[in-house]
Each structure stands twice: as structure tokens, then as C-alpha cells.
Scaffold this active site. Structure first.
Site, PDB file in Angstrom:
ATOM      1  N   GLU A  13      -1.612  15.472  15.676  1.00  0.00           N
ATOM      2  CA  GLU A  13      -2.863  15.529  14.905  1.00  0.00           C
ATOM      3  C   GLU A  13      -4.062  15.196  15.789  1.00  0.00           C
ATOM      4  OE1 GLU A  13      -3.744  16.510  12.012  1.00  0.00           O
ATOM      5  OE2 GLU A  13      -2.026  16.449  10.681  1.00  0.00           O
ATOM      6  N   ARG A  35      -9.770   3.696  -4.419  1.00  0.00           N
ATOM      7  CA  ARG A  35      -9.840   4.725  -5.463  1.00  0.00           C
ATOM      8  C   ARG A  35     -10.425   4.134  -6.737  1.00  0.00           C
ATOM      9  NH1 ARG A  35      -3.984   7.424  -3.944  1.00  0.00           N
ATOM     10  NH2 ARG A  35      -4.647   8.144  -1.875  1.00  0.00           N
ATOM     11  N   LYS A  59      -1.013  12.401  -2.584  1.00  0.00           N
ATOM     12  CA  LYS A  59      -1.678  13.208  -1.559  1.00  0.00           C
ATOM     13  C   LYS A  59      -0.726  13.610  -0.427  1.00  0.00           C
ATOM     14  CE  LYS A  59      -6.302  11.444  -2.689  1.00  0.00           C
ATOM     15  NZ  LYS A  59      -7.629  11.042  -2.179  1.00  0.00           N
ATOM     16  N   TYR A 102     -14.234  -4.064   5.244  1.00  0.00           N
ATOM     17  CA  TYR A 102     -15.034  -4.585   4.126  1.00  0.00           C
ATOM     18  C   TYR A 102     -15.478  -6.018   4.389  1.00  0.00           C
ATOM     19  CZ  TYR A 102     -13.246  -0.352   2.087  1.00  0.00           C
ATOM     20  OH  TYR A 102     -12.946   0.970   1.876  1.00  0.00           O
ATOM     21  N   SER A 142      -8.839  -0.675   1.982  1.00  0.00           N
ATOM     22  CA  SER A 142      -9.060  -1.514   0.811  1.00  0.00           C
ATOM     23  C   SER A 142      -7.841  -2.371   0.439  1.00  0.00           C
ATOM     24  CB  SER A 142      -9.466  -0.643  -0.370  1.00  0.00           C
ATOM     25  OG  SER A 142      -8.501   0.375  -0.589  1.00  0.00           O
ATOM     26  N   LYS A 162      -5.661   5.360  10.138  1.00  0.00           N
ATOM     27  CA  LYS A 162      -5.854   4.785   8.820  1.00  0.00           C
ATOM     28  C   LYS A 162      -4.591   4.909   7.990  1.00  0.00           C
ATOM     29  CE  LYS A 162      -8.548   5.780   4.787  1.00  0.00           C
ATOM     30  NZ  LYS A 162      -9.382   6.743   4.148  1.00  0.00           N
ATOM     31  N   LYS A 217      -4.239  10.078   9.221  1.00  0.00           N
ATOM     32  CA  LYS A 217      -4.409   9.444   7.919  1.00  0.00           C
ATOM     33  C   LYS A 217      -3.117   9.607   7.135  1.00  0.00           C
ATOM     34  CE  LYS A 217      -7.334   9.367   3.856  1.00  0.00           C
ATOM     35  NZ  LYS A 217      -8.557   9.872   3.232  1.00  0.00           N
TER      36      LYS A 217
END
Ligand code: PBG
Length: 329
Positions: free
Chosen positions: A240, A211, A224, A319, A281, A255, A201
Site C-alpha cells: 500500500e 464514528r 469497512k 486527541y 479515538s 492507523k 488503514k
């Protein structure tokens, strides 16, 4: 590899007719390849538009049944639940994540009671919908604490499993959380609850509209980058994934999706594990705005989704998953 040459060899021969193109197609999509995200809000009888995501809504729990009915009818294998938590329920530690009456817990129970195992339920494991600073974990002097956060995430995981969640999806990027969550699940007789790790990520600007949807946008302090990955890196993605598999992940997520299509392919080739792509998104809103303004044809959606399949993704969080009848035809 090349077995002939022009003029006897003509690749356009097999492209001439539709039946022939279909005959040799290498990749395709079906509803089983999709996970539908659903945003939840408190209240009654509300389907609330989200400003930054055209045609995506937040739903109150009484509206859930019709959504899930439709998802099952359309053969979607899984939905993903995301709460928009009321600001008054947020605090600096994300306490609401551990409330067995929070939005997500009530939604899981409702769906499980009515639909049993007709459809899978996936839930994020992370604190950002519940914290006043919008971060995925506990914050101290601008740094998200790792081990202390894991302690909370374990309890959040256990709670969601108890409610009936089928697939826990840690999206927090703490080191070591997959192993700790697996251990806790197994100790508490939830051996069959799956873990879909957001293994890769990236710290990404593509998450902006999400968000907004969960109401953490205005709250987020800083960025982040001290836990999500640097978008300059690819070898790190493999590290990872290797770690999360070792710790017990059943599936891994990459992602965002399209800008990281190279990563999806390398992860698949290196690990042969189920790989899920998240068309996030920002990707969604860019496409949808372009289409809605008439700048670009809506066939771009299928073209984009097929890219994930070509790269080797087993499924896509999208979505668009509630409108596949129009997209896949
Ligand atoms: C939270 C979470 C995020 C997304 C899924 N889970 C946002 C973030 O990390 O800030 C993004 C999904 C999207 O953009 O569609 N841990």
C-alpha cells in the site's frame, strides 16, 4: 555491539541521576510532533461533549478562533478538521461533501483568512461524514465502488484545496485515488497542496468513538472490510505504501497507532518517507477512561506517545494534542 562486562560495565551507572538520564535520552517529543483533530458542529457558541471521548468536544465555528489561537501559541504545526454533519444533510451519495458551504469548507476559509500560513490545515478526503450508510464511498449492493468513488473524491479534494486546505488526507482506501487526486491538483494549479495518504488503514474496532463523534456510528451498515485492510496483514501494508508513494503521496499515515507500532517501524525503515501515526479515538478513550477512573497513572500518556517516536513516526495525530503542556513537561 557489547563492549565490556560486569563488574566494570554497569548500565545502571548512567541511570542514577536525572541529568544523566536526560543526557543519554534517545527520543523525545515536542509540540511540533503533533497534529490536533478538531470536530465541528453547526450552531452557535457550542462546545459539545462527546460521550465516548472524555474531554474531547465538538465545536461550532465561532469557537474555532480560540482553539486555533491556542494551537499556534503552543507551536502545533497542524490541525485536522472533521465535520459532524447534520443528518438532514446526509444522503446515499454524500452530496454534502461537494457543497462549498459545508462545515469543513467554512472552517477552512475562516482559519485561512485569519491565520494565513501560521498553522497547517489538514482535511480528510472520504465520504463517511456525509453518507447515510456511513461508508467512505459510494455503496452498491453492499460493496463500496472504487472508480466511481474516486470521481467524487477528486472533486472533494479540489474543493477543499480551493478553500485553502494545505494537506489533503485521503482516508478512504480506494485503489488509485492518490494518483488521481495528485493529477487533478496539479492540473488546477494546486501543485503545492500536499497529500498525506492514509496509506495503511486497517479495518479496526478502535474507530468506534470517532464514528460517534462525527455521527456516523448508528448509521454504518456492515463494516469497512472490503476497503480497509485486514489486521492480520503486514506485507500488504508495504505494498500500500509503495503504491501511494509512486502515485505522489508526500507523507503516509499508519492507523490505528499503538496496536500497529510494528507497521510504523517497518514502513519507516523501508521507505524513509515522513510517517505519521494516528493515535485513534479508541486508543484515546481506553487510556483516558483508565486514567479518569484512577486505575492507571496519567504518565501513561507520555509513555505511549514516546513509543511512536521510538518506532520512527515523524508526527502523531492525537486527541491529547491540546493538552501537551501537562503531558510533555
Ligand atoms: C473516516 C475516518 C475514520 C477515522 C478518521 N477518518 C473512521 C473510519 O474510517 O471509520 C478514525 C479516526 C479515529 O478513530 O480517531 N474515513
Amino acid at each position: 555491539m557489547i563492549t565490556g562486562k560486569y563488574p566494570s560495565l554497569r548500565l545502571r551507572r548512567s541511570r542514577k541521576n536525572d541529568w544523566s538520564r536526560r543526557l543519554i535520552e534517545e527520543n523525545n517529543l515536542s509540540p511540533s510532533d503533533f497534529i490536533l483533530p478538531i470536530f465541528l458542529i453547526e450552531g452557535k457558541n457550542k462546545k459539545q461533549p462527546i460521550k465516548s471521548m472524555p474531554d474531547v468536544y465538538r465545536y461550532t465555528l465561532d469557537k474555532l478562533s480560540s482553539l486555533v489561537d491556542k494551537a499556534i501559541k503552543n507551536k502545533l504545526p497542524m490541525i485536522a478538521l472533521f465535520p459532524n454533519t447534520e443528518k438532514k444533510k446526509k444522503d446515499f451519495k454524500g452530496t454534502e461533501a461537494l457543497n462549498e458551504n459545508n462545515l469543513v469548507c467554512r472552517a477552512i476559509q475562516l482559519i485561512k483568512k485569519k491565520y494565513k500560513n501560521e498553522i497547517g490545515i489538514m482535511c480528510d478526503v472520504a465520504l463517511d461524514p456525509y453518507t447515510l450508510h456511513g461508508h467512505d464511498g459510494l455503496l452498491k449492493s453492499g460493496y463500496v465502488l472504487n472508480d466511481e468513488t474516486i470521481k467524487v473524491l477528486i472533486n472533494q479534494s479540489l474543493l477543499q484545496a480551493e478553500m485553502g486546505c494545505d494537506v489533503l488526507a485521503p482516508s478512504d482506501m480506494m485503489d488509485g485515488r492518490v494518483g488521481e487526486i495528485r493529477k487533478t491538483l496539479d492540473k488546477n494549479k494546486f501543485q503545492m497542496v500536499q497529500i498525506l495518504s492514509y496509506a495503511v488503514k486497517y479495518a479496526s474496532s478502535y474507530y468506534g468513538p470517532f464514528r460517534d463523534a462525527v455521527g456516523s456510528k448508528g448509521l454504518l451498515k456492515g463494516n469497512k472490510k472490503n476497503y480497509q485492510m485486514d489486521f492480520r496483514n503486514n506485507n500488504e501494508a508495504l505494498r500500500e505504501v509503495a503504491l501511494d508513494i509512486k502515485e505522489g503521496a508526500d507523507m503516509v499515515m499508519v492507523k490505528p497507532g499503538l496496536p500497529y507500532i510494528d507497521i510504523i517501524k517497518t514502513v519507516k525503515e523501508n521507505f524513509k518517507i515522513p510517517v505519521i501515526a494516528y493515535q485513534v479515538s479508541g486508543e484515546y478513550s481506553l487510556l483516558s477512561n483508565g486514567i479518569n477512573k484512577g486505575f492507571i497513572d496519567k504518565s501513561i500518556i507520555l509513555e505511549t506517545l514516546i513509543a511512536f517516536k521510538r518506532a520512527g513516526a515523524n508526527a502523531i495525530v492525537s486527541y491529547y494534542a491540546d493538552r501537551l503542556d501537562k503531558i510533555l513537561k
